[in-house]
Design a protein around this motif. Structure first.
Motif, short mmCIF file in Angstrom:
data_model
loop_
_atom_site.label_atom_id
_atom_site.label_comp_id
_atom_site.label_asym_id
_atom_site.label_seq_id
_atom_site.Cartn_x
_atom_site.Cartn_y
_atom_site.Cartn_z
N GLN A 150 -2.64 0.53 -1.99
CA GLN A 150 -3.07 1.69 -1.20
C GLN A 150 -2.48 1.68 0.20
O GLN A 150 -2.24 2.74 0.79
CB GLN A 150 -4.59 1.72 -1.12
CG GLN A 150 -5.30 1.87 -2.46
CD GLN A 150 -6.80 1.63 -2.36
OE1 GLN A 150 -7.32 1.30 -1.29
NE2 GLN A 150 -7.51 1.80 -3.46
N GLU A 151 -2.27 0.48 0.74
CA GLU A 151 -1.83 0.33 2.14
C GLU A 151 -0.78 -0.79 2.17
O GLU A 151 -1.09 -1.92 2.57
CB GLU A 151 -3.03 -0.02 3.02
CG GLU A 151 -2.74 -0.12 4.49
CD GLU A 151 -3.96 -0.56 5.30
OE1 GLU A 151 -3.78 -0.88 6.49
OE2 GLU A 151 -5.08 -0.59 4.76
N PRO A 152 0.45 -0.52 1.78
CA PRO A 152 1.49 -1.56 1.72
C PRO A 152 1.70 -2.23 3.08
O PRO A 152 1.81 -1.57 4.11
CB PRO A 152 2.74 -0.79 1.29
CG PRO A 152 2.21 0.41 0.58
CD PRO A 152 0.95 0.78 1.30
N GLY A 153 1.70 -3.57 3.05
CA GLY A 153 1.86 -4.32 4.29
C GLY A 153 0.67 -4.26 5.20
O GLY A 153 0.77 -4.61 6.38
N GLY A 154 -0.49 -3.86 4.66
CA GLY A 154 -1.68 -3.67 5.47
C GLY A 154 -2.57 -4.89 5.55
O GLY A 154 -2.11 -6.04 5.44
N ILE A 155 -3.87 -4.65 5.68
CA ILE A 155 -4.79 -5.73 5.99
C ILE A 155 -4.98 -6.72 4.86
O ILE A 155 -5.44 -7.83 5.07
CB ILE A 155 -6.16 -5.19 6.43
CG1 ILE A 155 -6.78 -4.32 5.34
CG2 ILE A 155 -6.07 -4.44 7.73
CD1 ILE A 155 -8.21 -3.97 5.60
N ALA A 156 -4.64 -6.34 3.62
CA ALA A 156 -4.81 -7.26 2.50
C ALA A 156 -3.59 -8.12 2.25
O ALA A 156 -3.63 -9.05 1.45
CB ALA A 156 -5.15 -6.48 1.22
N ARG A 157 -2.50 -7.85 2.94
CA ARG A 157 -1.25 -8.56 2.66
C ARG A 157 -1.40 -10.06 2.86
O ARG A 157 -0.83 -10.87 2.12
CB ARG A 157 -0.14 -8.02 3.58
CG ARG A 157 1.24 -8.61 3.28
CD ARG A 157 1.70 -8.16 1.91
NE ARG A 157 2.64 -9.12 1.33
CZ ARG A 157 3.04 -9.06 0.06
NH1 ARG A 157 2.57 -8.13 -0.74
NH2 ARG A 157 3.88 -9.95 -0.39
N ARG A 158 -2.18 -10.47 3.85
CA ARG A 158 -2.30 -11.90 4.14
C ARG A 158 -2.95 -12.68 3.01
O ARG A 158 -2.71 -13.89 2.87
CB ARG A 158 -3.06 -12.13 5.44
CG ARG A 158 -4.52 -11.71 5.43
CD ARG A 158 -5.10 -11.82 6.83
NE ARG A 158 -6.46 -11.33 6.93
CZ ARG A 158 -7.55 -12.08 6.79
NH1 ARG A 158 -7.43 -13.38 6.50
NH2 ARG A 158 -8.74 -11.56 6.91
N PHE A 159 -3.75 -12.02 2.19
CA PHE A 159 -4.37 -12.71 1.06
C PHE A 159 -3.37 -12.91 -0.08
O PHE A 159 -3.63 -13.69 -0.99
CB PHE A 159 -5.58 -11.93 0.57
CG PHE A 159 -6.66 -11.79 1.59
CD1 PHE A 159 -7.50 -12.86 1.89
CD2 PHE A 159 -6.83 -10.60 2.30
CE1 PHE A 159 -8.50 -12.73 2.86
CE2 PHE A 159 -7.82 -10.47 3.25
CZ PHE A 159 -8.65 -11.54 3.54
N LEU A 160 -2.25 -12.24 -0.02
CA LEU A 160 -1.22 -12.37 -1.04
C LEU A 160 -0.08 -13.29 -0.59
O LEU A 160 0.53 -13.97 -1.43
CB LEU A 160 -0.64 -10.98 -1.39
CG LEU A 160 -1.67 -9.96 -1.90
CD1 LEU A 160 -1.01 -8.60 -2.09
CD2 LEU A 160 -2.30 -10.44 -3.20
N ASP A 161 0.20 -13.31 0.71
CA ASP A 161 1.32 -14.15 1.18
C ASP A 161 0.89 -15.39 1.94
O ASP A 161 1.73 -16.16 2.41
CB ASP A 161 2.31 -13.33 2.01
CG ASP A 161 1.69 -12.75 3.29
OD1 ASP A 161 0.63 -13.23 3.73
OD2 ASP A 161 2.28 -11.81 3.85
N GLY A 162 -0.43 -15.62 2.06
CA GLY A 162 -0.92 -16.85 2.66
C GLY A 162 -0.83 -16.91 4.16
O GLY A 162 -0.95 -18.00 4.74
#
Length: 377
Positions: free
Chosen positions: A168-180
């Motif tokens: 929904q929000e590429p590169g947004g607030i959830a990105r850190r949970f995917l890239d550590g």
């Protein structure tokens, strides 16, 4: 005195999801804080359980007083470290906006009801509140908060939810949970301020309730040494003042440890700016010794307070209320408010509605729908 390079700067915020002109008298983080304080969800926190249900006593902590204590602790530490106090305060005041009535018992019940439909987690729900569920502004749903405030609110996130948010929000607030990667320092700080606050006030509320005895806390080194030091200095002190003073000293030790350990970590890492912080391990932290003592305190509270028979008896009834309400609304009860009733995903709409309830509204609504009154028997 200028802020250190690694502190979040409202002038360099990643911005809001919907562009808005700047406010003439406030920076963006101050504006976020004010929007949170004036939100409906924030006012509801005054009647939402921390540990003890709302009707069990007027002096026990609620989600609102807990959030205020987190904000006070967070601002104090932020000031010592040169971090952005307004951002810390905004995150602290918003971090529990999505919590259900009846505390973690309500969350667990609602998560069970939604198990086959995406589950329920209060951290993610807090984000839903500020992104979508508050209806105050003509141009957008939610509060349209800054990226930095939103990422601090989302402390935890499963991979499945992170992938959905990322879509929904590429590169947004959830990105850190995917890239550590890590959130900003202010978000890291608020997370620990939350832990320090609830450990301390749960001791206070536990003793006040009679479920914890001062003598039982002798097995918690972090508390016991301050109790002994206080008694050595004030041997005639009554139990109430003894408890307050021991908690105050315990809080101070944790805060000073956090400040000293974080300063050392920042000096060693020397991040060039706030973005560099995100690519480093967590920098706002306790020493290893204090981390161990904090874990021991949490284990004690879990075993002796959160799982006390009197607490579990009331939380069991609370879970029944949540499950009954969920079933009634999903099956088509006409009293579901129109703005929820017209949504296509009825189960998520019902979960949003129940999560927004205060303890006492949930109890009244349950009695209205089922005819069964809440009792303490």
């Amino acid at each position: 005195m200028s802020a250190p390079a690694w502190a979040s700067d409202p002038a360099r915020s990643r911005g809001r999801r919907f562009a808005e002109p700047p406010a003439p008298t406030r920076d963006d983080f101050q504006r976020d804080r004010d929007r949170i304080v004036h939100s409906t969800a924030f006012r509801r926190l005054v009647y939402k359980t921390q540990v003890f249900l709302n009707h069990e006593g007027d002096l026990f902590r609620t989600r609102l007083t807990h959030s205020l204590e987190v904000a006070q602790l967070g601002r104090s530490v932020a000031r010592s470290l040169g971090l952005n106090e307004d951002l810390v305060e905004a995150i602290a005041l918003a971090h529990d906006l999505g919590h259900t009535p009846f505390g973690h018992a309500g969350q667990d019940a609602l998560n069970g009801c939604m198990a086959e439909h995406g589950g329920f987690e209060h951290n993610l729900q807090s984000l839903r509140v500020v992104d979508a569920l508050e209806h105050r502004y003509p141009g957008f749903d939610g509060l349209n908060l800054c990226f930095e405030t939103r990422e601090g609110i989302l402390k935890h996130c499963s991979r499945a939810n992170a992938e959905r948010l990322e879509a929904q929000e590429p590169g947004g607030i959830a990105r850190r949970f995917l890239d550590g990667t890590q959130p900003g320092l202010e978000a890291q700080l608020t997370n620990l301020a939350d832990e320090i606050a609830y450990n301390a006030h749960d001791i206070d509320d536990g003793v006040r309730s009679g479920l914890l005895r001062l003598e039982a806390l002798q097995e918690v080194p972090l508390f016991e040494r301050h109790r002994r030091q206080t008694l050595a200095e004030h041997p005639a002190l009554d139990d109430r003042r003894l408890l307050y003073e021991a908690i105050r000293r315990m809080l101070s030790e944790q805060v000073y440890d956090l400040i000293d350990t974080t300063r050392a970590a920042l000096a060693q890492a020397d991040p060039r700016d706030a973005e560099a912080v995100r690519r480093l391990p967590p920098l706002v932290r306790f020493s290893e010794d204090m981390r161990g003592q904090s874990v021991a305190l949490k284990r004690f509270l879990f075993a002796n307070l959160y799982r006390h028979p009197q607490v579990t008896r009331t939380t069991g009834r609370a879970q029944d209320v949540v499950r009954d309400l969920f079933a009634a609304y999903v099956q088509g009860d006409l009293s579901l408010p129109e703005r929820h009733a017209r949504r296509p995903d009825r189960r998520r709409a019902v979960a949003d509605y129940i999560a927004g309830m205060t303890d006492r509204f949930a109890v009244r609504e349950h009695e209205r729908l089922t005819g069964r009154p809440w009792t303490d028997e």
